[in-house]
Write an enzyme that holds these catalytic residues in place. Structure first.
Site, PDB file in Angstrom:
ATOM      1  CG  ASP A 130      -2.159   0.870   1.029  1.00 56.19           C
ATOM      2  OD1 ASP A 130      -3.231   0.311   0.732  1.00 56.19           O
ATOM      3  OD2 ASP A 130      -2.055   2.101   1.154  1.00 56.19           O
ATOM      4  CB  CYS A 165     -14.988   0.229  -4.785  1.00 58.53           C
ATOM      5  SG  CYS A 165     -13.563   1.312  -4.686  1.00 58.53           S
TER       6      CYS A 165
HETATM    7  N1  SAH Z   1      -8.120  -3.973   0.164  1.00 61.90           N
HETATM    8  C1  SAH Z   1      -8.373  -3.055   1.248  1.00 61.90           C
HETATM    9  C2  SAH Z   1      -9.014  -1.771   0.802  1.00 61.90           C
HETATM   10  C3  SAH Z   1      -8.214  -0.988  -0.204  1.00 61.90           C
HETATM   11  S1  SAH Z   1      -8.658   0.700  -0.270  1.00 61.90           S
HETATM   12  C4  SAH Z   1      -9.255  -3.735   2.287  1.00 61.90           C
HETATM   13  O1  SAH Z   1      -9.890  -4.740   1.959  1.00 61.90           O
HETATM   14  O2  SAH Z   1      -9.325  -3.255   3.413  1.00 61.90           O
HETATM   15  C5  SAH Z   1      -7.492   1.315  -1.351  1.00 61.90           C
HETATM   16  C6  SAH Z   1      -6.089   1.456  -0.797  1.00 61.90           C
HETATM   17  O3  SAH Z   1      -5.263   1.844  -1.882  1.00 61.90           O
HETATM   18  C7  SAH Z   1      -5.877   2.517   0.275  1.00 61.90           C
HETATM   19  O4  SAH Z   1      -5.334   1.910   1.416  1.00 61.90           O
HETATM   20  C8  SAH Z   1      -4.850   3.497  -0.327  1.00 61.90           C
HETATM   21  O5  SAH Z   1      -3.882   3.925   0.603  1.00 61.90           O
HETATM   22  C9  SAH Z   1      -4.191   2.640  -1.376  1.00 61.90           C
HETATM   23  N2  SAH Z   1      -3.608   3.312  -2.543  1.00 61.90           N
HETATM   24  C10 SAH Z   1      -4.121   4.330  -3.268  1.00 61.90           C
HETATM   25  N3  SAH Z   1      -3.336   4.601  -4.323  1.00 61.90           N
HETATM   26  C11 SAH Z   1      -2.300   3.725  -4.275  1.00 61.90           C
HETATM   27  C12 SAH Z   1      -1.156   3.487  -5.098  1.00 61.90           C
HETATM   28  N4  SAH Z   1      -0.922   4.194  -6.205  1.00 61.90           N
HETATM   29  N5  SAH Z   1      -0.317   2.490  -4.761  1.00 61.90           N
HETATM   30  C13 SAH Z   1      -0.540   1.752  -3.649  1.00 61.90           C
HETATM   31  N6  SAH Z   1      -1.597   1.932  -2.841  1.00 61.90           N
HETATM   32  C14 SAH Z   1      -2.463   2.904  -3.144  1.00 61.90           C
END
Ligand code: SAH
Length: 397
Positions: A253, A340
């Site tokens: 992340d 989503c």
């Molecule tokens: N899979 C998680 C929810 C993901 S929400 C669960 O089930 O709880 C989306 C996530 O993507 C967030 O934590 C955000 O910090 C991350 N994110 C956003 N852009 C990103 C990028 N370019 N690279 C890595 N992570 C990213």
């Protein structure tokens, strides 16, 4: 002439034939451009809706500033909205009783899908976290009715309000900080599918966790195996479930605070997971070209298409991620791919996956095409309530 008794305010909002046909087709929103007459209506009023001939179409909550001017709450006259709200909160709780298992964290009220437009309530064990998204839901009498019904039904230790400043601005509501509405507790531990999570009511995204993925976590564990990569792992939703199912997991992340909670969650469950702070696009590019291989890859990015206009770049983003993940999966490997974005339909998403598989020269067999957990109901005549896609496929060469 309105043919049915009126709301106590006596206010009638007349809408265009296009707005009326939308309501007759089962939708509950009327856009401002379809309002024929609405001058001087106080923000958040309970109003009677009528078509251009004066035929009553129902009772609605009015917003003086949102593009969605009317949110219908009943096809019938309503004379006591706080009482109706209490009943609907009780109904929402009863609706979920047979549908929710193995969790003490779930969405209690999902706005329009529970006939309470502009209201979201999530339960995290003994803490309730709510979001108020419209003028009508923000009124003092509504807030009082809501808190008293939630307390009577669910007996939480505390109730917290999470405020999205942008939403309050769009609704022309005064700024308000997030904070406790009742009780003192702001952190707890909740459990879903036997996995435990730390919850801090005043931190994190949304109301705190991604409850809509709960059933998809459980589904993913049925297929996941071997070396697993959870991309966009946030606080470890998929990663923790996969590790518990015996996978050797790396979670990725870009948010350090999210990964810090993820690490505490791993410790709480006595699981060993490697966390990496990185941009998903850069990491997948490097890994795909350096020959890194996995048996399971989860992709759960944030909503790339926040509006319809973002659709093309969003689809390119999804395709790039999925293409690289498909290249990195060993034969027999499992792809769990999510979106989503409401603006990306299930058909668009499957089409994008088909293109990605073709370009990656891989064959993907679908084992599950899933949506959001049942505590986030989809109202069939209100397509906006269906937003989450979760596709599980197995790569066969
Ligand atoms: N899979 C998680 C929810 C993901 S929400 C669960 O089930 O709880 C989306 C996530 O993507 C967030 O934590 C955000 O910090 C991350 N994110 C956003 N852009 C990103 C990028 N370019 N690279 C890595 N992570 C990213």
């Amino acid at each position: 002439m309105v043919q049915k008794p009126t709301a106590p305010s006596g206010i009638v909002v007349t809408i265009s034939p296009r707005g009326a046909s939308r309501l007759k087709n089962g939708h509950v929103w009327v856009y401002r451009s379809d309002i024929a007459s609405a001058t001087g209506i106080p923000p958040g009023s309970l109003v009677n809706v009528a078509d251009h001939r004066g035929l009553a179409l129902g009772t609605a909550l009015y917003s003086s500033s949102s593009q969605i001017a009317i949110r219908l709450i009943s096809r019938e006259p309503v004379d006591d909205f706080p009482a109706l709200l209490r009943q609907r909160v009780a109904d929402a709780i009863a609706y979920r009783k047979p549908l929710i298992h193995d969790t003490n964290a779930y969405r209690v009220v999902f706005s329009e899908a529970d006939f309470l437009p502009g209201l979201i309530v999530d339960r995290y064990n003994d803490i309730l976290s709510l979001q108020i998204l419209t003028q009508a839901m923000d009124s003092q009498v509504v807030r009082e009715a809501l808190l008293s019904e939630l307390t009577a039904q669910l007996h939480p230790d505390s109730i917290v309000e999470r405020v999205d400043p942008r939403v309050r601005q769009l609704e022309d509501l005064l700024p308000l900080p997030s904070g406790l509405l009742q009780g003192e507790k702001t952190s707890t531990i909740f459990t879903m599918n036997g996995v435990q999570f730390h919850f801090d009511a005043l931190e994190g995204q949304k109301t705190g966790a991604f409850l809509d993925q709960r059933e998809n976590y459980a589904a993913a564990t049925q297929y996941a195996r071997g070396d697993a990569l959870d991309v966009f792992c946030y606080q470890g939703g998929f990663a923790l479930h996969l590790a518990r199912a015996g996978c050797h997991v790396t979670g990725v992340d870009s948010s350090r605070p999210a990964l810090e909670v993820a690490d505490r969650n791993a410790a709480l469950n006595q699981l060993n997971i490697e966390w990496m702070e990185a941009s998903a696009f850069d990491l997948l590019k490097d890994y795909a070209s350096s020959g890194q291989r996995y048996d399971t890859i989860v992709l759960d990015p944030p909503a790339f298409a926040k509006t319809k206009r973002d659709l093309d770049p969003a689809m390119r983003g999804y395709k790039e991620l999925n293409l690289r993940a498909l290249k990195m999966l060993r034969s027999g490997g499992v792809l769990v791919s999510c979106s989503c974005s409401y603006h990306v339909s299930q058909a668009d998403f499957l089409g994008m996956l088909a293109d990605a598989a073709r370009d990656a020269h891989r064959t993907l067999r679908l084992v599950e095409v899933r949506g959001q957990a049942k505590d986030h109901p989809v109202l069939l005549n209100l397509p906006e309530t269906a937003y989450l896609k979760c596709v599980i496929g197995i790569v066969s060469n």
